[in-house]
Design a protein around this motif. Structure first.
Motif, short mmCIF file in Angstrom:
data_model
loop_
_atom_site.label_atom_id
_atom_site.label_comp_id
_atom_site.label_asym_id
_atom_site.label_seq_id
_atom_site.Cartn_x
_atom_site.Cartn_y
_atom_site.Cartn_z
N CYS A 74 1.04 -1.20 -0.11
CA CYS A 74 -0.06 -0.01 -0.05
C CYS A 74 0.83 1.32 -0.08
O CYS A 74 0.24 2.26 -0.53
CB CYS A 74 -1.01 -0.17 1.25
SG CYS A 74 -2.38 -1.19 1.03
N SER A 75 2.20 1.14 0.34
CA SER A 75 3.05 2.38 0.48
C SER A 75 4.11 2.22 -1.02
O SER A 75 4.79 3.01 -0.95
CB SER A 75 3.91 2.16 1.78
OG SER A 75 3.13 2.30 2.76
N ASP A 76 3.71 1.37 -2.01
CA ASP A 76 4.19 1.19 -3.02
C ASP A 76 4.41 2.86 -3.91
O ASP A 76 3.75 3.66 -3.85
CB ASP A 76 3.90 0.50 -4.05
CG ASP A 76 4.89 -0.12 -5.08
OD1 ASP A 76 5.71 -1.08 -4.79
OD2 ASP A 76 4.83 0.71 -6.22
N LYS A 77 5.77 2.78 -4.51
CA LYS A 77 5.75 4.41 -5.35
C LYS A 77 4.98 4.27 -6.49
O LYS A 77 4.73 5.49 -6.88
CB LYS A 77 7.40 4.32 -5.79
CG LYS A 77 8.30 4.53 -4.54
CD LYS A 77 9.57 4.68 -5.13
CE LYS A 77 10.77 4.62 -3.99
NZ LYS A 77 12.12 4.74 -4.49
N VAL A 78 4.40 3.39 -7.04
CA VAL A 78 3.64 3.17 -8.20
C VAL A 78 2.20 3.11 -7.67
O VAL A 78 1.73 2.37 -6.94
CB VAL A 78 4.01 1.96 -8.87
CG1 VAL A 78 3.15 1.90 -10.35
CG2 VAL A 78 5.30 2.06 -9.46
N SER A 79 1.59 4.06 -8.28
CA SER A 79 -0.10 4.40 -7.71
C SER A 79 -1.01 2.87 -8.30
O SER A 79 -1.83 2.64 -7.61
CB SER A 79 -0.68 5.30 -8.57
OG SER A 79 -0.70 5.12 -10.01
N GLU A 80 -0.56 2.33 -9.54
CA GLU A 80 -1.36 0.95 -9.56
C GLU A 80 -1.08 0.01 -8.68
O GLU A 80 -2.11 -0.70 -8.38
CB GLU A 80 -0.94 0.50 -11.18
CG GLU A 80 -1.24 1.19 -12.36
CD GLU A 80 -0.51 2.42 -12.53
OE1 GLU A 80 0.33 3.03 -11.73
OE2 GLU A 80 -0.65 3.23 -13.84
N VAL A 81 0.06 -0.18 -8.17
CA VAL A 81 0.36 -1.22 -7.20
C VAL A 81 -0.45 -0.64 -5.87
O VAL A 81 -0.95 -1.59 -5.15
CB VAL A 81 1.74 -1.37 -6.69
CG1 VAL A 81 2.07 -2.37 -5.82
CG2 VAL A 81 2.56 -1.73 -8.20
N ARG A 82 -0.60 0.43 -5.59
CA ARG A 82 -1.12 0.93 -4.36
C ARG A 82 -2.50 0.61 -4.53
O ARG A 82 -3.09 0.09 -3.63
CB ARG A 82 -0.91 2.43 -4.23
CG ARG A 82 0.59 2.92 -3.69
CD ARG A 82 0.63 4.09 -3.22
NE ARG A 82 0.26 5.19 -3.96
CZ ARG A 82 0.85 5.92 -4.64
NH1 ARG A 82 1.96 5.53 -4.99
NH2 ARG A 82 0.14 7.07 -5.46
N TRP A 83 -3.38 0.84 -5.43
CA TRP A 83 -4.66 0.83 -5.65
C TRP A 83 -5.07 -0.62 -5.69
O TRP A 83 -6.14 -1.13 -4.92
CB TRP A 83 -5.13 1.77 -6.82
CG TRP A 83 -5.37 3.18 -6.39
CD1 TRP A 83 -4.25 3.83 -6.81
CD2 TRP A 83 -5.95 3.92 -5.71
NE1 TRP A 83 -4.58 5.25 -6.39
CE2 TRP A 83 -5.43 5.08 -5.37
CE3 TRP A 83 -7.23 3.48 -4.82
CZ2 TRP A 83 -6.21 6.24 -4.92
CZ3 TRP A 83 -7.92 4.58 -4.41
CH2 TRP A 83 -7.46 5.96 -4.30
#
Length: 838
Positions: A688-697
């Motif tokens: 959830c704290s990933d730099k890439v938004s697709e991974v976070r969502w």
């Protein structure tokens, strides 16, 4: 059409009539039917169409041909005018300028689709006016016109716009004329190509009655190798259309000739379509005729032929598969499923014995009634298990639905005296024969590593049945894991094999009789480095790609034939080979079953987990599919290794982490809520704290699934702890993206019914309401969306209703337009996408 530059060159007066001078260089936006507008010529629209359709200026005629679809739209409301336009089209098709004819033919598919959608008498109009043009252009002297008509014909067939009658009476006769022995070479080659493309779109009757004999003649065309090459490349399609009977009676001899053609390109084409041809033949022809033929191709003097043959080898071997004995089959979408098991079989259909019980290799003459077992229950016939006729090829697809096969077996036995009687010699292996002895005790002794003398005793019991391939297979599979050399001597002694002449540098695997041994030997040789030097540098990759199909064909009882090859491929120096195996290891696990997977696949799976990212992604893509096949105890061992997927060779490879989140969403169901909380929760929060938004969502969705798991299992304490962690991590996050994520998670929790609404109102709603005054508009947007679209629809309770309404009213008066929109939007309306705001 709007992008075309349209003007006419009959004279400057014509241009003035339409005002084209006013456009200058901006004439790209002119309507293509502008020439139909009233001018100074006092002509009707139809008159102006005639004027420009048959103008002396070629360019004008080209423009009219290009705009015929729009012209038809202009006149489609009036039947008489519409027919007049079609008459004009028919006359234009005889234009002497090839570019005009080619332009007109390019519009025919679009015109046909328009007529199909808008004209009630489409079949008659299309058949009368357009089909003759398409057919005539197939023999046009201009190459471009012919190519255009061929392409148009294929499109029309794909769209189902040409009726069977027109195909049989107008199209096929032209193709037959063009493929006559005396036909022009260029025309003939083109006609053969178009005929082969058409065959997949025609009915079996049409192909068989009109084209099959001509195709057979063309396969033997001694003068034009191009014709033979086209026939070879499309041979499989003809076989699959006309079926087994015609294939074996008419086509098989032609295929043998093509496979021995003097040109290597033709032999190569035969090797490439070998699997389709094999699927269209009976098991006997496949084994006795096609197998030796394939061996000749795989030993061909041309490297390119050998290369194509090795690439097709695995696919050809897969045509020997018998779903009723392997217990598995592939659906049309590629999913590997179990064959519906016999209703009296309590064992898994993957077990050797149960899969054998469901298949018949017995006498040719079968009883007219279903055979009855000793317990009085009827034995399922092959029709029930394969979903097809008992005489059909056993490679046909089994029932699509598990219940289709079961329904065949649920009918109660009739009262017929003959069916009520049971024969003590009946056995579901081969109808009526002496039953096999009970060797369960001896097999238990084998598991305890009994002396070879005891194994000899077991084999002595089976000696009367050693002529039965099924009994051989069961015996072989039962003895796996013991000293191969000693067992081989015992086994060969029982079966009459002269083992004194048997020699091999290493213990020889027990024999298999599913496929011709020569084919298997050639397949196993694909890992030989010498093959890569003399055949194809990627031959090991082709071997790895087809290995699941070969394993499925051989069945669990013959896995020993492939085990060493699989291990060799799993350690190949080329990462592409290892990645190919990694992508299919879950399918192989289904084929091998629990015990073999645990013994032979799990170590290789563990090795892939520590491999390059390019290999690990194959494992990761199907991580859930593989883990669900393991026993719970073995599966739990991987909880400790899931964290390793967070470390990648390249941190910029965000799709690797995205795939991990997607797999974890599926994997949650495989573990207890305690394991999910202890192991998966931390991985999810890190993602959830990933730099890439697709991974976070995608990770926010994972968080929601974890919370749902907690409450579904009644672990409210763990759920509350998790909620408090989410509030601290997201709602109080100093970065606005974290606070925005909290609003998204809250909405998803409500929509997925993850927890009772009163629990949500008590533990999450206050924190969500607090974000309604967030300084960042993008946060308030998602808060407004969550409250208006989800929370208010669920009625969180009277204790919070007043505060909820006040918050929504405040958001409706927000200074930001998007916030006001979502706070005021009717939840039943089509929702605006907020992705741009995230």
């Amino acid at each position: 059409m709007a992008g075309l530059s349209l003007y006419f060159e009959d004279g400057h007066d014509d241009l003035d009539d339409f005002g084209f001078d006013d456009y200058g260089s901006e004439c790209d936006g002119i309507r293509i039917t502008a020439f139909l507008d009233a001018g100074q010529d006092n002509l009707t629209p139809l008159g102006r169409l005639e004027k420009y359709a048959f103008s002396e200026n070629v360019f004008n005629r080209q423009i009219v041909a290009r705009g015929l679809l729009d012209v038809l739209r202009e006149f489609s409301d009036n039947e008489n005018d519409f027919i007049s336009v079609m008459e004009t089209v028919a006359r234009m098709s005889e234009d002497g300028e090839p570019t005009v004819r080619a332009e007109l033919m390019e519009q025919v598919p679009n015109i046909a689709m328009f007529l199909h959608e808008s004209q009630p008498n489409f079949p008659a109009v299309f058949s009368r006016y357009l089909v003759p043009i398409v057919v005539r252009y197939l023999t046009d002297p201009n190459n471009q016109v012919r190519k255009t008509s061929q392409a148009a014909l294929l499109v029309l067939l794909e769209q189902g716009l040409i009726c069977k009658g027109d195909m049989e009476t107008k199209v096929c006769p032209v193709l037959l004329d063009l493929t006559e022995l005396s036909s022009d070479d260029d025309y003939k080659i083109e006609a053969v190509a178009i005929m082969c493309k058409l065959v997949t779109m025609l009915s079996k009757d049409t192909v068989e009655h009109l084209l099959l004999l001509r195709f057979c003649e063309l396969c033997s065309d001694a003068r034009l190798f191009q014709v033979r090459k086209v026939c070879a490349a499309n041979f499989g399609e003809f076989c699959s259309i006309v079926g087994q009977d015609a294939t074996e009676k008419l086509l098989m001899s032609k295929f043998f000739d093509l496979c021995s053609d003097s040109l290597w390109g033709i032999r190569k084409a035969c090797a490439e379509c070998f699997m389709i041809v094999s699927n269209s033949t009976s098991p006997g022809v496949r084994r006795t005729k096609l197998s030796p033929l394939f061996i000749s191709l795989i030993s061909d003097q041309s490297r390119w032929v050998r290369q194509a043959a090795f690439q097709s080898l695995g696919r050809f071997i897969s045509t020997f598969a018998n779903p009723s004995s392997t217990g598995l089959y592939f659906k049309e979408d590629g999913t590997l499923l179990e064959v519906p098991r016999c209703p009296f079989d309590r064992e898994s259909p993957l077990s050797i014995e149960s899969s054998m019980r469901c298949s018949f290799n017995g006498p040719t003459e079968r009883p007219s009634h279903p055979p009855i077992n000793q317990d009085g229950r009827s034995t399922p016939t092959l029709e029930c298990m394969s979903g097809g006729d008992s005489g059909s090829d056993y490679t046909n697809t089994p029932p699509r639905d598990r219940h289709e096969g079961l329904e065949c077996n649920n009918n109660p036995p009739t009262n017929n005296e003959e069916t009520e009687q049971t024969d003590e010699n009946f056995n579901s292996f081969h109808y009526w024969r002496p039953p096999l002895p009970d060797i369960s005790e001896e097999l238990e002794m084998l598991k305890d590593q009994v002396p070879l003398s005891q194994i000899k005793k077991v084999l002595d019991c089976l000696q009367p049945h050693m002529d039965d391939p099924d009994a051989q297979a069961i015996t072989a599979s039962s003895l796996l894991g013991y000293d191969a050399t000693s067992l081989a001597h015992l086994y060969f002694g029982m079966t009459g094999f002269n083992h004194s002449s048997y020699s091999c540098p290493s213990p020889h695997p027990l024999p298999q009789n599913v496929i011709p041994q020569q084919l298997l030997d050639q397949y196993l040789s694909m890992t030989d480095p010498a093959r890569a030097q003399t055949v194809d540098t990627e031959i090991a990759k082709h071997c790895a790609f087809s290995l699941p199909g070969v394993a499925l064909t051989l069945g669990q009882q013959n896995w020993h034939c492939l085990k060493d090859t699989y291990e060799t491929l799993a350690t190949d120096v080329q990462w592409k080979v290892r990645r190919t195996l990694a992508f299919s290891i879950h399918e192989l696990a289904v084929i091998l079953g629990d015990q073999l997977t645990a013994a032979d696949l799990v170590p290789i799976f563990n090795g892939f987990l520590k491999d390059l990212d390019e290999v690990r992604i194959g494992v990761l893509k199907h991580l859930y599919d593989f883990l669900k096949l393991l026993h719970a105890e073995k599966r739990r061992e991987y909880l400790y290794q899931l964290q390793e997927f967070m470390v990648t060779d390249n941190s910029r490879n965000w799709r690797f982490r995205y795939e991990l989140a997607e797999q974890l969403i599926l994997i949650i169901e495989l573990y207890s809520h305690y394991d999910v909380y202890d192991y998966l929760r931390q991985i999810a929060l890190t993602l959830c704290s990933d730099k890439v938004s697709e991974v976070r969502w995608i990770s926010y969705k994972l968080v929601v699934e974890i919370l749902q798991k907690m409450y579904a299992c009644g672990a409210h304490d763990l759920g509350l702890n998790f909620i408090n962690e989410l509030i601290v991590r997201f709602c109080h996050c100093p970065k606005w993206v974290g606070r925005q994520a909290f609003a998204f998670i809250c909405q998803a929790i409500v929509e997925e019914d993850c927890m009772p609404m009163d629990q949500f109102a008590q533990h999450l709603l206050p924190s969500l309401l607090s974000l309604s005054s967030d300084p960042v508009a993008n946060v308030r947007v998602l808060v407004a969306k969550a409250l208006r679209q989800s929370v208010m629809e669920k009625e969180p309770g009277s204790a919070y209703s007043d505060e909820l309404e006040e918050t929504v009213m405040a958001l409706q008066a927000d200074k930001d337009r998007d916030v006001r929109f979502f706070a005021s939007q009717d939840p039943n309306m089509t929702l605006m996408d907020t992705a741009a705001l995230i």
